[in-house]
Design a protein around this motif. Structure first.
Motif, mmCIF file in Angstrom:
data_model
loop_
_atom_site.group_PDB
_atom_site.id
_atom_site.type_symbol
_atom_site.label_atom_id
_atom_site.label_comp_id
_atom_site.label_asym_id
_atom_site.label_seq_id
_atom_site.Cartn_x
_atom_site.Cartn_y
_atom_site.Cartn_z
ATOM 1 N N ARG B 88 52.711 -123.502 -50.816
ATOM 2 C CA ARG B 88 51.711 -124.534 -51.055
ATOM 3 C C ARG B 88 50.460 -123.723 -50.222
ATOM 4 N N GLY B 89 50.869 -123.792 -49.166
ATOM 5 C CA GLY B 89 49.629 -123.461 -48.330
ATOM 6 C C GLY B 89 49.124 -122.164 -48.336
ATOM 7 N N ARG B 90 49.961 -121.238 -48.951
ATOM 8 C CA ARG B 90 49.754 -119.800 -49.028
ATOM 9 C C ARG B 90 48.965 -119.461 -50.443
ATOM 10 N N HIS B 91 49.579 -120.208 -51.571
ATOM 11 C CA HIS B 91 49.163 -119.704 -52.965
ATOM 12 C C HIS B 91 48.194 -120.855 -53.673
ATOM 13 N N ILE B 92 47.898 -122.013 -52.891
ATOM 14 C CA ILE B 92 47.338 -123.142 -53.837
ATOM 15 C C ILE B 92 46.254 -123.604 -52.951
ATOM 16 N N GLY B 93 45.164 -123.525 -53.357
ATOM 17 C CA GLY B 93 43.840 -124.085 -52.942
ATOM 18 C C GLY B 93 43.739 -125.473 -53.521
ATOM 19 N N PHE B 94 43.267 -126.553 -52.703
ATOM 20 C CA PHE B 94 42.885 -127.874 -53.262
ATOM 21 C C PHE B 94 41.328 -128.377 -53.028
ATOM 22 N N VAL B 95 40.817 -128.994 -54.101
ATOM 23 C CA VAL B 95 39.585 -129.322 -53.868
ATOM 24 C C VAL B 95 39.628 -130.701 -54.653
ATOM 25 N N ARG B 162 31.116 -127.239 -51.382
ATOM 26 C CA ARG B 162 31.157 -125.841 -51.227
ATOM 27 C C ARG B 162 32.138 -125.379 -49.842
ATOM 28 N N VAL B 163 31.813 -126.224 -48.872
ATOM 29 C CA VAL B 163 32.627 -125.863 -47.677
ATOM 30 C C VAL B 163 34.178 -126.327 -47.818
ATOM 31 N N VAL B 164 34.425 -127.100 -48.936
ATOM 32 C CA VAL B 164 35.831 -127.379 -49.183
ATOM 33 C C VAL B 164 36.340 -126.569 -50.147
ATOM 34 N N ILE B 165 35.506 -126.007 -51.059
ATOM 35 C CA ILE B 165 35.839 -124.896 -51.586
ATOM 36 C C ILE B 165 36.225 -123.491 -50.959
ATOM 37 N N ALA B 166 35.262 -123.271 -49.993
ATOM 38 C CA ALA B 166 35.608 -122.072 -48.936
ATOM 39 C C ALA B 166 37.016 -122.304 -48.152
ATOM 40 N N MET B 167 37.326 -123.561 -47.765
ATOM 41 C CA MET B 167 38.590 -123.757 -47.269
ATOM 42 C C MET B 167 39.626 -123.503 -48.169
ATOM 43 N N ALA B 168 39.461 -123.976 -49.644
ATOM 44 C CA ALA B 168 40.686 -123.932 -50.380
ATOM 45 C C ALA B 168 40.879 -122.329 -50.843
ATOM 46 N N LEU B 169 39.732 -121.469 -50.618
ATOM 47 C CA LEU B 169 39.740 -120.181 -50.873
ATOM 48 C C LEU B 169 40.288 -119.330 -49.707
ATOM 49 N N ALA B 170 40.321 -120.139 -48.547
ATOM 50 C CA ALA B 170 40.516 -119.113 -47.460
ATOM 51 C C ALA B 170 41.655 -118.257 -47.657
ATOM 52 N N ASN B 171 43.141 -118.616 -48.130
ATOM 53 C CA ASN B 171 43.828 -117.857 -48.179
ATOM 54 C C ASN B 171 43.909 -116.968 -49.275
ATOM 55 N N GLU B 172 43.191 -116.797 -50.125
ATOM 56 C CA GLU B 172 43.047 -116.129 -51.397
ATOM 57 C C GLU B 172 44.227 -116.710 -52.261
ATOM 58 N N PRO B 173 44.113 -118.020 -52.588
ATOM 59 C CA PRO B 173 45.271 -118.508 -53.344
ATOM 60 C C PRO B 173 45.319 -117.885 -54.793
ATOM 61 N N GLU B 174 46.153 -118.152 -55.357
ATOM 62 C CA GLU B 174 46.427 -117.723 -56.747
ATOM 63 C C GLU B 174 45.995 -118.754 -57.732
ATOM 64 N N VAL B 175 46.309 -120.174 -57.273
ATOM 65 C CA VAL B 175 45.704 -121.022 -58.305
ATOM 66 C C VAL B 175 44.756 -122.202 -57.010
ATOM 67 N N LEU B 176 43.609 -122.505 -58.094
ATOM 68 C CA LEU B 176 42.822 -123.244 -57.190
ATOM 69 C C LEU B 176 42.772 -124.831 -58.230
#
Lengths: 344, 331, 305
Positions: B88-95, B162-176
């Motif tokens: 989850r941490g690697r592939h999914i970002g949450f906002v 926007r910061v939360v989105i940046a956090m969510a994208l940090a791992n280059e997730p496949e799903v947001l």
């Protein structure tokens, strides 16, 4: 400041009038929030005036000022032709019968410890309107029926009702004192979509049946268009545009209104795809330190250097339609062209 | 079409309580493909958030989750808790809706963004910080080199999201996964965030699951739409099909309940009553008690099946709701 | 689909059945075993307080020179003291004094403290500052020292003890009340009441007080325990109830010289103090859990989308 109403409106058909209203709150360390900063408007008998704006625009504070629920820094508030700006606490009491309020979140605005019957009866008891308990109970039953609830629900507590039912109770309470003006502060914002329509229909029906006057405060542009006879758009403590819904929504004359309208998504995928969105950059500036000159200039795609110097007054676009922009309709036209270039 | 990034099959979430079992989510199937946006629409209590939380192993305590969830072809539901957390941490970002609840108020935003990079991508502190500046720039925060050392309260609501989105994208997730991510924002800010996500999606090829109650937002961003009611999918299809030709009475009613711009109807069409609580679901079709059509005798006691009304367009109904019939019945 | 009828909501789902607040609290307390035990002890205390003299097998000052320092027996279950008086009867009768001192002193503290806290919290500003600084001063004194000082001014006796303990506990109630009022008055329903034109007094009475009842009930229960303890302490120091009137604290004092020879003289009054204080504490804690405002809103389920 000019008033937003057309000049021919006489004292009798104006239920409430606000002139150059300023409401400033100290927020410590000498800073002052300019929540409302020079607003003039009037609400005419039997109409719905929609007050639309984003958070921090001062729309709710303007509504609260009509009931003297906030300290008025300067300007005047008139209700039914009387200047109530400096009324004493005792004098304010009857004012709060004339002007009643419906709040955003009905689960927060009803006392959880009281039955809804007791909540609705509060204005009656406060103003000594129905002497005996039995008379008050009867009136509560009438009010419940009026807002589409069963009279026997009077003995329920708020937590036993749905959000929509609670908002009906909030409306019944506001109607109890037979007010001249209802200030509706985001009355549908915390409700489910399917329930929002019910409440809007109810408000419309009550207005027709009882000849009510509404100040409809909302950030929901579609709801404001649907509900209002006239609309005032607020930005950072000021009214930037006012007119009929047709004038404002079809032909916005202030760049902010145009941007706001272009930002509202509509439930139509085809239209959404070809939408030319005027994206505003940055955020609403802090009301502690509003920009000089035109308040919108820091985000306005059509801003020019002298926008920082001159604070624009509302000018007449056409009969009943006013906007506060130095460059008049030219600015909006320019913005639209810019958006076209960006998408095209 | 390519393999789905995240796919749900028969996902069911139940809660046992003193008053019986509540089926909060009931047999939900959907899939989202790379670069696509799936919108999950519903009112409160529809189970739209619970579906995604449970699918990713974030269900609240006491929830019983059954069904299959595949993330990049791997069965998430069969993994150990630790593996699932890692995946989850690697592939999914949450906002989420309220950025303040996703941000730690006593940590700089830079630390919060870089922490994810350090944990899941094995970056050093310096690399993490560099990446944080890069990400903050990517989500449109002006002068990210300076803002990286600011605390959440120094940002406005839109900037925080926007910061939360940046956090969510940090791992280059496949799903947001965005759960009512713009609901608390002003419309002009919402427009900025929607535009940002669309742009990022185009550049990074991320799949997006957008959970919302706002049909306007859906129309603007979605490729496919899933409409939920009472824990079940009641309609799903491509965004154009669904908006042009809504087949379920509930979807039709939702679309009609919003005031139309430029049309000043005297009365809005409404749905009587309120959405049901998961503990108070009626037998049969969940929407039956509020349904203006009730087109079949079975509605009351039998759950209607999901049937295809057009290629890729499914509706849970015994009958094909015909708008004309609906209008007539309600008159 | 149908245009909303005025009665559209009538067709809505059946609302949650009406459960009264009192019923809910009682049901939750019944499931809590220690709380039930505590309530039982308090019930015994109340019965003893009300009917003590009638139930006591002997008079409280019935001196029996032939039976001094008798250990517990069938005739004297708690034994006899240095004057041959029946300890059981004295413990039983002293329950009334303890209860009375507890109730009256906490009553005083409740009345004065809640009034001060309500006014301070509701009006804030200067009023708040002046009132609460006074409370701080009162609070800064060690409890017993303050009580001793009051006794020194008013003289010893039952009434003085009550007043002294009441004064000591006033700041606690003022603080609890003020803190609760500050949060309640920010609630929208208070603004809504103001918007109807309701007076401050009406809002405090009808909206603020009922909504801070829970913490006050808990505080009352806990304070009763401490008030009874304080009375015992004052009496132990000879500043409370005057002999020959029995009081648990005084009996404990009298028994202290005979711990080795006649342990029952101190043990039973001490046990009575211990049990009653424990019972009030347990019930207070249980009430705190049950009256937790988070449990009051059943509608939270509705908001989880």
């Amino acid at each position: 400041m000019t008033t937003t109403g057309s000049t021919e409106s006489t004292a009798t058909d104006v239920v409430a009038r606000v002139t150059d209203l300023r409401v400033h709150f100290p927020v410590g360390r000498g800073s002052v929030v300019h929540a409302v900063d020079g607003v003039s408007l009037d609400v005419r008998r039997g109409e719905t005036l929609g007050l639309v704006g984003e958070s921090g625009s001062g729309k709710s504070t303007t509504g609260l000022a009509l009931l003297r629920l906030v300290h008025v820094t300067s300007g005047t508030v008139e209700v039914a032709g009387q200047d109530v700006t400096t009324w004493s606490r005792r004098q304010v009491k009857p004012l709060r019968r004339r002007v009643a309020m419906v709040f955003q979140d009905p689960s927060a605005s009803l006392d959880p410890r009281l039955t809804i019957g007791a909540s609705i009866a509060e204005p009656l008891a406060v103003h000594g309107l129905r002497g005996s308990k039995a008379e008050r109970r009867e009136r509560v039953g009438e009010l419940l029926d009026l807002v589409g609830l069963r009279p026997d629900m009077a003995d329920r507590h708020p937590h036993e009702m749905s959000g929509g039912q609670r908002q009906r109770v909030g409306i019944a309470r506001a109607l109890a004192g037979e007010p001249d003006l209802l200030v509706l502060d985001e009355p549908i914002a915390s409700l489910d979509l399917s329930v929002q329509a019910q409440i809007m229909n109810l408000l419309r029906r009550l207005q027709e049946e009882l000849g009510l006057t509404y100040l409809f405060i909302s950030h929901d542009l579609a709801a404001v268009e649907h509900m209002s006879d006239r609309v005032a758009v607020m930005y950072l403590g000021r009214i930037v545009e006012t007119g009929t819904p047709e004038q404002i929504y079809r032909n916005p004359a202030h760049p902010y209104t145009a941007a706001l309208l272009s930002a509202v998504p509509t439930a139509d995928p085809a239209r959404e795809r070809e939408r030319r969105r005027i994206t505003l950059h940055g955020d609403i500036p802090s009301p502690v330190d509003p920009p000089s000159g035109c308040r919108f200039r820091t985000r306005c795609p059509a801003a020019r250097p002298d926008c920082a110097e001159k604070d624009p007054d509302l000018y007449q676009v056409e009969e009943g339609h006013r906007a506060a922009c130095l460059y008049k309709v030219e600015a909006v036209r320019e913005m639209r062209a810019g958006a076209d270039r960006a998408t095209g | 079409m390519s393999e789905p990034v995240l796919a749900l099959e028969g996902l069911t979430v139940t809660f046992g309580s003193a008053r019986g079992t509540a089926r909060v989510v009931d047999g939900v199937d959907w899939a989202v493909h790379p670069g696509q946006t799936l919108a999950v629409v519903g009112e409160s209590g529809s189970g739209k958030s619970m579906t995604v939380l449970s699918a990713t192993g974030l269900a609240p305590r006491g929830a019983k989750v059954t069904g299959t969830v595949r993330l990049l072809g791997e069965e998430l539901t069969a993994m150990s808790d630790a593996d699932r957390r890692r995946a989850r941490g690697r592939h999914i970002g949450f906002v989420y809706q309220d950025p303040m609840t996703s941000l730690n108020p006593v940590m700089t935003v830079g630390r919060q963004v870089s922490e994810a990079c350090e944990e899941h991508l094995g970056m050093s502190k310096q690399e993490g910080r560099k990446r944080a500046v890069e990400l903050l720039g990517l989500v449109g925060i002006p002068s990210p080199e300076e803002r990286v050392d600011n605390y959440p309260h120094q940002f406005s609501g839109g900037m925080r999201q926007r910061v939360v989105i940046a956090m969510a994208l940090a791992n280059e997730p496949e799903v947001l996964i965005a759960d009512e991510a713009t609901t608390a924002l002003d419309v002009t800010t919402q427009a900025q965030i929607l535009e940002l996500v669309a742009g990022l999606q185009e550049r990074l090829g991320t799949a997006v699951v957008w959970i919302t109650h706002d049909l306007g937002v859906v129309a603007g961003i979605a490729d496919r739409v899933v409409v939920m009611y009472g824990g079940r999918i009641i309609e799903q299809g491509k965004v154009d099909d669904l908006f042009a030709d809504p087949a379920h009475p509930y979807t039709q009613a939702l679309l009609a309940a919003r005031p139309q711009p430029g049309v000043r109807a005297d009365r809005l069409l409404t749905i009587a009553g309120t959405p049901p609580l998961p503990t108070e679901l009626p037998p049969g079709c969940a929407f039956w008690p509020r349904c203006p059509v009730r087109g079949d005798a079975r509605c009351e006691h039998e759950e209607p099946p999901l049937v295809e009304v057009a290629p890729g367009h499914e509706v849970r109904s015994f009958y094909r709701a015909d708008p004309a019939v609906t209008e007539e019945r309600s008159a | 689909m149908s245009v909303t009828e005025p009665n559209a909501e009538h067709a809505g789902p059946a609302p949650t059945p009406h459960v009264s607040e009192r019923g809910r609290v009682w049901a939750a307390l019944r499931r809590n075993k220690p709380a039930l035990a505590g309530l039982f002890i308090l019930a015994v205390l109340v019965v003893a307080g009300a009917l003590g003299p009638l139930l006591a097998p002997y008079g409280i000052n019935e001196v029996d020179a032939d039976h001094l320092f008798q250990g517990p027996s069938r005739d004297h279950p708690f034994g006899t003291d240095d004057a041959g008086r029946d300890v059981f009867s004295r413990v039983l009768v002293a329950a009334r004094v303890s209860l009375l001192v507890g109730l009256v002193s906490v009553g005083i503290a409740l009345l004065v403290g809640v009034t001060i806290g309500l006014v301070a919290g509701y009006y804030r500003g200067v009023v708040d500052n002046v009132l609460m600084r006074c409370m701080d001063v009162l609070f800064a004194f060690p409890v017993l020292l303050l009580a001793v000082a009051i006794v020194a001014v008013l003289g010893r006796g039952l009434v003085t003890a009550m007043v002294a303990i009441g004064v000591v506990y006033t700041p606690i109630f003022a603080r609890v009340t003020r803190a609760s009022v500050l949060s309640v008055r920010e609630q929208v329903f208070v603004t809504a009441a103001v918007s109807t034109g309701a007076s401050d007094w009406r809002i405090m009475r009808r909206h603020v007080l009922p909504n801070i009842a829970a913490p006050l009930i808990v505080q009352t229960s806990l304070s009763l325990a401490f008030a009874i303890l304080s009375e015992a302490a004052l009496s132990f120091l000879g500043l409370g109830i005057q002999p020959p009137q029995p009081s648990w604290g005084r009996m404990l004092y009298d028994g202290r010289g005979y711990v080795q020879d006649a342990w029952w003289m101190g043990l039973f009054p001490g046990l009575a103090i211990f049990l009653v204080v424990l019972a009030f504490n347990i019930v207070g804690d249980a009430l705190r859990d049950v009256l937790d405002p988070r449990q009051l809103t059943k509608d939270e389920a509705r908001r989880t989308a």
